[in-house]
Design an enzyme around this catalytic site. Structure first.
Site, PDB file in Angstrom:
ATOM      1  N   ARG A 148      -8.953   5.373 -11.754  1.00  0.00           N
ATOM      2  CA  ARG A 148      -7.542   5.498 -11.374  1.00  0.00           C
ATOM      3  C   ARG A 148      -6.873   4.129 -11.259  1.00  0.00           C
ATOM      4  O   ARG A 148      -7.530   3.093 -11.158  1.00  0.00           O
ATOM      5  CB  ARG A 148      -7.426   6.227 -10.035  1.00  0.00           C
ATOM      6  CG  ARG A 148      -8.055   5.471  -8.881  1.00  0.00           C
ATOM      7  CD  ARG A 148      -7.664   6.024  -7.523  1.00  0.00           C
ATOM      8  NE  ARG A 148      -8.423   5.385  -6.453  1.00  0.00           N
ATOM      9  CZ  ARG A 148      -8.178   4.189  -5.955  1.00  0.00           C
ATOM     10  NH1 ARG A 148      -7.181   3.461  -6.447  1.00  0.00           N
ATOM     11  NH2 ARG A 148      -8.921   3.693  -4.973  1.00  0.00           N
ATOM     12  N   GLY A 196      -4.573   1.293  -9.200  1.00  0.00           N
ATOM     13  CA  GLY A 196      -4.527   0.863  -7.812  1.00  0.00           C
ATOM     14  C   GLY A 196      -5.721   0.044  -7.375  1.00  0.00           C
ATOM     15  O   GLY A 196      -6.558  -0.376  -8.174  1.00  0.00           O
ATOM     16  N   TYR A 197      -5.793  -0.166  -6.068  1.00  0.00           N
ATOM     17  CA  TYR A 197      -6.803  -1.032  -5.471  1.00  0.00           C
ATOM     18  C   TYR A 197      -7.749  -0.202  -4.600  1.00  0.00           C
ATOM     19  O   TYR A 197      -8.163   0.876  -4.978  1.00  0.00           O
ATOM     20  CB  TYR A 197      -6.107  -2.122  -4.650  1.00  0.00           C
ATOM     21  CG  TYR A 197      -5.289  -3.080  -5.484  1.00  0.00           C
ATOM     22  CD1 TYR A 197      -5.839  -4.262  -5.973  1.00  0.00           C
ATOM     23  CD2 TYR A 197      -3.950  -2.811  -5.789  1.00  0.00           C
ATOM     24  CE1 TYR A 197      -5.094  -5.155  -6.736  1.00  0.00           C
ATOM     25  CE2 TYR A 197      -3.192  -3.695  -6.552  1.00  0.00           C
ATOM     26  CZ  TYR A 197      -3.776  -4.861  -7.015  1.00  0.00           C
ATOM     27  OH  TYR A 197      -3.029  -5.731  -7.768  1.00  0.00           O
ATOM     28  N   ILE A 232      -1.249   7.480  -4.023  1.00  0.00           N
ATOM     29  CA  ILE A 232      -1.303   8.179  -5.309  1.00  0.00           C
ATOM     30  C   ILE A 232      -1.911   7.259  -6.353  1.00  0.00           C
ATOM     31  O   ILE A 232      -1.523   6.097  -6.476  1.00  0.00           O
ATOM     32  CB  ILE A 232       0.104   8.629  -5.760  1.00  0.00           C
ATOM     33  CG1 ILE A 232       0.703   9.618  -4.760  1.00  0.00           C
ATOM     34  CG2 ILE A 232       0.050   9.252  -7.159  1.00  0.00           C
ATOM     35  CD1 ILE A 232       2.143   9.994  -5.051  1.00  0.00           C
ATOM     36  N   CYS A 283      -4.709  -0.292  -0.812  1.00  0.00           N
ATOM     37  CA  CYS A 283      -3.656  -0.456  -1.814  1.00  0.00           C
ATOM     38  C   CYS A 283      -3.144  -1.895  -1.853  1.00  0.00           C
ATOM     39  O   CYS A 283      -1.991  -2.158  -2.192  1.00  0.00           O
ATOM     40  CB  CYS A 283      -2.509   0.518  -1.565  1.00  0.00           C
ATOM     41  SG  CYS A 283      -3.035   2.243  -1.443  1.00  0.00           S
TER      42      CYS A 283
END
EC number: 2.3.1.181
Length: 245
Positions: free
Chosen positions: A89, A91-92, A158, A188
């Site tokens: 995915r 993001g972090y 998300i 995030c």
């Protein structure tokens, strides 16, 4: 029979009706609900399996609702070297655990004539409308702040991935989440105190099953879902292999 009247082949109509019913059933999305917290990796492998099945039209769009046992994961932007589970995915780092409502979206974007941003916005709208029902004001953010926020705190993360034409991963809404679990990471890529929950905002815990049902209603409206199949606590191995859950 009077002259000029035609006979009707009722057997043909019966077969056609059955065939039509099968097509309608097959085009109903599946909502899979796990009622107890799940380990992360088996569900990750399950998602990857469903994406392949979805890309090959073996299953319909699938929405997975669950809580996880405690786990830390990191998306493609993370560059750390610790033992956090790396996933596809965006993001972090983030945390998943009991009290957090997670939804994974196995969606064929091409069939729905959507792109990734369309999907993210639909997820955000579903969350905002759910929180509104509980008198919690929230708003969507994109780019480096992608998610749903309450004031200056993030309540829903998300992150999605795409393989072929289909998505997986999704969203995590903090309902009664133990927010101290975020302290060992930069969620995030923010300071841990950026995170909040429905419980913290309202000063009371919520029934996560009730929140899930409200979120399901919001998702149905946002994705224009009129009918669906609901399965609970499915076999992660057998599901999708021609076996009914």
């Amino acid at each position: 029979m009077k002259a000029g009247h035609k006979t009707i082949d009722k057997s043909y109509m019966h077969v056609s009706l059955i065939f039509y019913s099968i097509i309608i059933f097959m085009n109903m999305p599946d909502f899979i609900i796990f009622e107890t917290p799940m380990e992360y990796k088996p569900v990750l492998y399950f998602q990857r399996k469903l994406v392949d099945l979805r890309n090959n039209d073996k299953i319909d769009d699938t929405f997975i609702f669950l809580e996880h046992n405690d786990v830390y994961t990191a998306g493609v932007h993370y560059r750390g070297n610790d033992d956090i589970i790396r996933v596809e995915r965006g993001g972090y780092e983030t945390y998943h655990g009991p009290g957090q409502l997670v939804v994974y979206f196995i969606i064929n974007l091409r069939e729905r004539k959507m792109n990734a941003l369309d999907l993210i916005k639909k997820i955000q709208n579903s969350v905002v409308n759910t929180l509104k029902y509980y008198n919690i004001e929230s708003y969507p953010m994109l780019n480096e702040k992608t998610g749903v926020w309450h004031e200056d705190r993030k309540i829903c993360s998300i992150g999605i991935a795409i393989r072929g034409f289909s998505t997986f991963h999704g969203m995590a809404l903090n309902v009664n989440t133990d927010l101290s679990k975020f302290n060992r990471i930069m969620p995030c890529n923010f300071s841990p105190d950026i995170m909040t929950s429905m419980e913290r905002i309202s000063g009371r815990p919520f029934n996560i099953n009730s929140v899930r049902e409200r979120l399901i209603q919001s998702i149905e409206k946002e994705f224009d879902i009129k009918e669906k199949n609901i399965y609970k606590n499915v076999d992660l191995v057998g599901y999708g292999n021609g076996l009914l859950p």
